[in-house]
Design a protein around this motif. Structure first.
Motif, mmCIF file in Angstrom:
data_model
loop_
_atom_site.group_PDB
_atom_site.id
_atom_site.type_symbol
_atom_site.label_atom_id
_atom_site.label_comp_id
_atom_site.label_asym_id
_atom_site.label_seq_id
_atom_site.Cartn_x
_atom_site.Cartn_y
_atom_site.Cartn_z
ATOM 1 N N PHE A 1 -7.820 74.728 -138.931
ATOM 2 C CA PHE A 1 -8.861 75.421 -138.183
ATOM 3 C C PHE A 1 -8.418 75.634 -136.741
ATOM 4 O O PHE A 1 -8.530 76.736 -136.191
ATOM 5 N N THR A 2 -7.904 74.594 -136.120
ATOM 6 C CA THR A 2 -7.513 74.671 -134.708
ATOM 7 C C THR A 2 -6.274 75.543 -134.529
ATOM 8 O O THR A 2 -6.165 76.288 -133.542
ATOM 9 N N GLU A 3 -5.341 75.474 -135.460
ATOM 10 C CA GLU A 3 -4.139 76.311 -135.369
ATOM 11 C C GLU A 3 -4.479 77.793 -135.466
ATOM 12 O O GLU A 3 -3.722 78.649 -135.004
ATOM 13 N N ASN A 4 -5.641 78.094 -136.056
ATOM 14 C CA ASN A 4 -6.077 79.488 -136.209
ATOM 15 C C ASN A 4 -7.057 79.898 -135.109
ATOM 16 O O ASN A 4 -7.977 80.688 -135.343
ATOM 17 N N ASP A 5 -6.885 79.319 -133.910
ATOM 18 C CA ASP A 5 -7.667 79.665 -132.712
ATOM 19 C C ASP A 5 -9.041 79.012 -132.672
ATOM 20 O O ASP A 5 -9.861 79.351 -131.819
ATOM 21 N N GLY A 6 -9.312 78.074 -133.584
ATOM 22 C CA GLY A 6 -10.500 77.251 -133.491
ATOM 23 C C GLY A 6 -11.791 78.040 -133.356
ATOM 24 O O GLY A 6 -12.018 79.046 -134.045
ATOM 25 N N TRP A 7 -12.654 77.581 -132.441
ATOM 26 C CA TRP A 7 -13.971 78.183 -132.270
ATOM 27 C C TRP A 7 -13.921 79.577 -131.655
ATOM 28 O O TRP A 7 -14.912 80.313 -131.702
ATOM 29 N N ALA A 8 -12.786 79.944 -131.101
ATOM 30 C CA ALA A 8 -12.656 81.282 -130.525
ATOM 31 C C ALA A 8 -12.356 82.328 -131.591
ATOM 32 O O ALA A 8 -12.457 83.536 -131.328
ATOM 33 N N ALA A 9 -12.012 81.898 -132.796
ATOM 34 C CA ALA A 9 -11.697 82.836 -133.875
ATOM 35 C C ALA A 9 -12.980 83.470 -134.424
ATOM 36 O O ALA A 9 -13.999 82.794 -134.562
ATOM 37 N N PRO A 10 -12.954 84.748 -134.772
ATOM 38 C CA PRO A 10 -14.165 85.413 -135.286
ATOM 39 C C PRO A 10 -14.722 84.765 -136.552
ATOM 40 O O PRO A 10 -15.928 84.770 -136.770
ATOM 41 N N GLU A 11 -13.846 84.189 -137.388
ATOM 42 C CA GLU A 11 -14.286 83.611 -138.655
ATOM 43 C C GLU A 11 -14.685 82.142 -138.545
ATOM 44 O O GLU A 11 -14.989 81.487 -139.551
ATOM 45 N N SER A 12 -14.711 81.580 -137.325
ATOM 46 C CA SER A 12 -14.989 80.147 -137.168
ATOM 47 C C SER A 12 -16.387 79.782 -137.659
ATOM 48 O O SER A 12 -16.579 78.734 -138.300
ATOM 49 N N SER A 13 -17.366 80.624 -137.387
ATOM 50 C CA SER A 13 -18.726 80.322 -137.790
ATOM 51 C C SER A 13 -18.849 80.264 -139.304
ATOM 52 O O SER A 13 -19.487 79.358 -139.862
ATOM 53 N N ALA A 14 -18.223 81.223 -140.000
ATOM 54 C CA ALA A 14 -18.277 81.236 -141.463
ATOM 55 C C ALA A 14 -17.599 80.007 -142.037
ATOM 56 O O ALA A 14 -18.107 79.389 -142.989
ATOM 57 N N ALA A 15 -16.456 79.625 -141.477
ATOM 58 C CA ALA A 15 -15.727 78.450 -141.976
ATOM 59 C C ALA A 15 -16.557 77.187 -141.823
ATOM 60 O O ALA A 15 -16.640 76.358 -142.746
#
Length: 509
Positions: free
Chosen positions: A199-213
């Motif tokens: 999750f963090t390697e994929n830009d964490g909470w700044a990533a657009p898909e973070s909420s869905a994950a």
């Protein structure tokens, strides 16, 4: 100098002289309200209790009195404890990464092993609570507490994106069942600082898909949360919003060079990432956290009966004369966005350790007393934070979900507990809907960059054997909780915990 008399104490407390006398002589036939008022008057006036006369008055009584070797609380403290609402929770806070050990699929495990000189030591086995959780829960129950705060480790439940561990979910179900078996109301935190490394390697909470994950992870857990009363989605989102550098550090081919580059603009910055901690919350991360919280809240309300909130770090900014706007601006920056979100929640967690004095040099630790983290020794800060949270959210119910002091001197911890519980009671007595107090932390544990050297715990842990030993502060809080009147009846004595296969877990303190 005028020496105060018993009539002065009675007048100050607003009771008769005979009532004041009965309180000072330890008579049980006085209301908690009057008892508290009299002992506060004694303290305020500096009245000297004649212990010889008191002993004569108490001769033959079967009631154990404050001041005896087995009672750590004063009469005023006993009276204060008795005044809290009947369903008020007394609990302790724990955290999966800081307690369990070997959280090898998480971002912070990866960070600890980059070689960056950020952590005093690695978390390693931590305090071995992954194996010893039945013992820990049983110990909390034997200390007279009524609630136990635990966090679920996302990295263990979903170590690889989309691959969920049913076994880990069942382990947490067992923990929740064990809490209830011991008369402890479980409080569950779904995310406490650490994340899966993917999750963090994929830009964490700044990533657009973070909420869905995050929402998918929460939905996977919802079957075990059906009868949990208090669930927090995210712990301290305002602190998480300063930790965006973690992803870059664990992705970097040369982590040390990356750390130096991130730290260069603010080498004196302190926080969970040392100089790599952002000086202010990152707006992209704040937006991602807000969306994730709101989405998870909706899912949980749809699938469980839990009351949903999140917990906010609140260290009050207190203005020196002429710096009121500076203090207000800092409060708006660090707290307002998160308390605004809480207006739609069922409750909000207040997490307070100290306060900051805002003057010409910006925020500084007030006073001269310092903790192990160089924070000001400010047990009354929690009262200020509660009042601000109450106003800012428009009266959303409150829980003190973290409060404590970093000190190797346990007598200071007792002093802090006394001051903090007094501040919480003052807030309750002024009409604030405060529903519980959770001390941070239950046991000395892995305190991020400080390693194991910083002591917040009520219980010490042997680093070689992992043996748990309650400190004097644990006994103080035990007596306070039992004086409140709920703990003994609810706990009903220790029992053993069983896992989902019926195997009995170790549960000896």
């Amino acid at each position: 100098m005028t020496i105060p008399l018993l009539t002065d104490v009675a007048a100050r407390a607003g009771v008769s002289r005979s009532t004041a006398s009965r309180v000072l002589n330890g008579s049980p036939s006085v209301s908690p309200t009057a008892r508290l008022a009299v002992w506060r008057a004694v303290t305020d006036l500096g009245y000297h209790v004649d212990e010889s006369a008191r002993a004569l008055a108490q001769r033959g009584t079967k009631h154990r009195q404050a001041g005896s070797p087995t009672n750590l609380l004063t009469e005023e403290q006993l009276a204060r404890a008795a005044m809290f609402p009947a369903d008020f929770l007394w609990g302790v806070g724990t955290s999966a990464h800081q307690y369990d050990g070997n959280n090898s699929a998480s971002d912070y495990w990866a960070l600890e092993n980059t070689g960056i000189p950020l952590f005093a030591e690695r978390s390693g086995d931590a305090i071995d609570s992954y194996r010893r959780w039945p013992e820990d829960i049983r110990l909390a129950a034997t200390l007279g507490l009524t609630s136990y705060r635990l966090s679920i480790e996302w990295a263990r439940v979903e170590p690889v994106r989309g691959h969920y561990s049913v076994a880990e979910r069942e382990r947490y179900r067992d923990m929740l069942r064990c809490c209830r078996d011991h008369g402890l109301e479980p409080m569950v935190i779904l995310q406490h600082i650490t994340h899966p490394a993917w999750f963090t390697e994929n830009d964490g909470w700044a990533a657009p898909e973070s909420s869905a994950a995050f929402t998918e992870y929460v939905q996977f857990l919802s079957p075990i949360l059906e009868d949990v009363r208090y669930v927090a989605t995210i712990n301290e989102p305002n602190i998480l919003a300063t930790l965006g550098a973690v992803g870059g550090l664990i992705r970097a081919a040369d982590p040390m060079s990356e750390f130096n580059a991130i730290s260069a603009p603010h080498p004196e910055q302190r926080g969970l990432l040392g100089a790599a901690t952002a000086p202010t919350p990152d707006e992209r991360i704040v937006d991602g956290l807000t969306r994730a919280h709101e989405s998870a809240r909706a899912a949980l309300r749809n699938e469980t009966a839990a009351q949903i909130g999140w917990t906010v770090s609140m260290q009050p900014f207190v203005a020196q004369p002429g710096f009121e706007e500076d203090a207000a601006a800092l409060t708006r920056l660090w707290e307002a966005p998160f308390l605004d979100v809480s207006r739609q929640d069922d409750w909000v967690g207040v997490q307070t350790y100290t306060s900051w004095s805002v003057g010409p040099n910006g925020p500084e630790a007030p006073g001269t007393r310092r903790t192990q983290l160089d924070w000001g020794f400010q047990p009354d800060a929690v009262g200020v934070a509660l009042r601000h949270a109450w106003t800012a959210t428009g009266g959303v119910p409150l829980l003190v979900t973290e409060n404590g002091v970093a000190t190797a001197d346990d007598t200071e911890r007792v002093e802090y507990l006394d001051g903090a519980t007094s501040a919480v009671w003052d807030a309750v007595s002024d009409g604030l809907d405060v529903r519980g107090y959770f001390h941070w932390t239950f046991m000395d544990n892995f305190e991020w960059a400080s390693g194991f050297e910083v002591a917040f715990g009520l219980v010490s842990v042997d680093r070689e054997t992992f043996a748990r030993t309650p400190k004097g502060s644990a006994r103080w809080l035990e007596q306070f909780a039992r004086a409140h009147g709920r703990a003994s009846a609810r706990n009903g004595g220790p029992r053993e915990c069983q896992d989902s296969d019926g195997a009995i877990g170790s549960a000896s303190p």
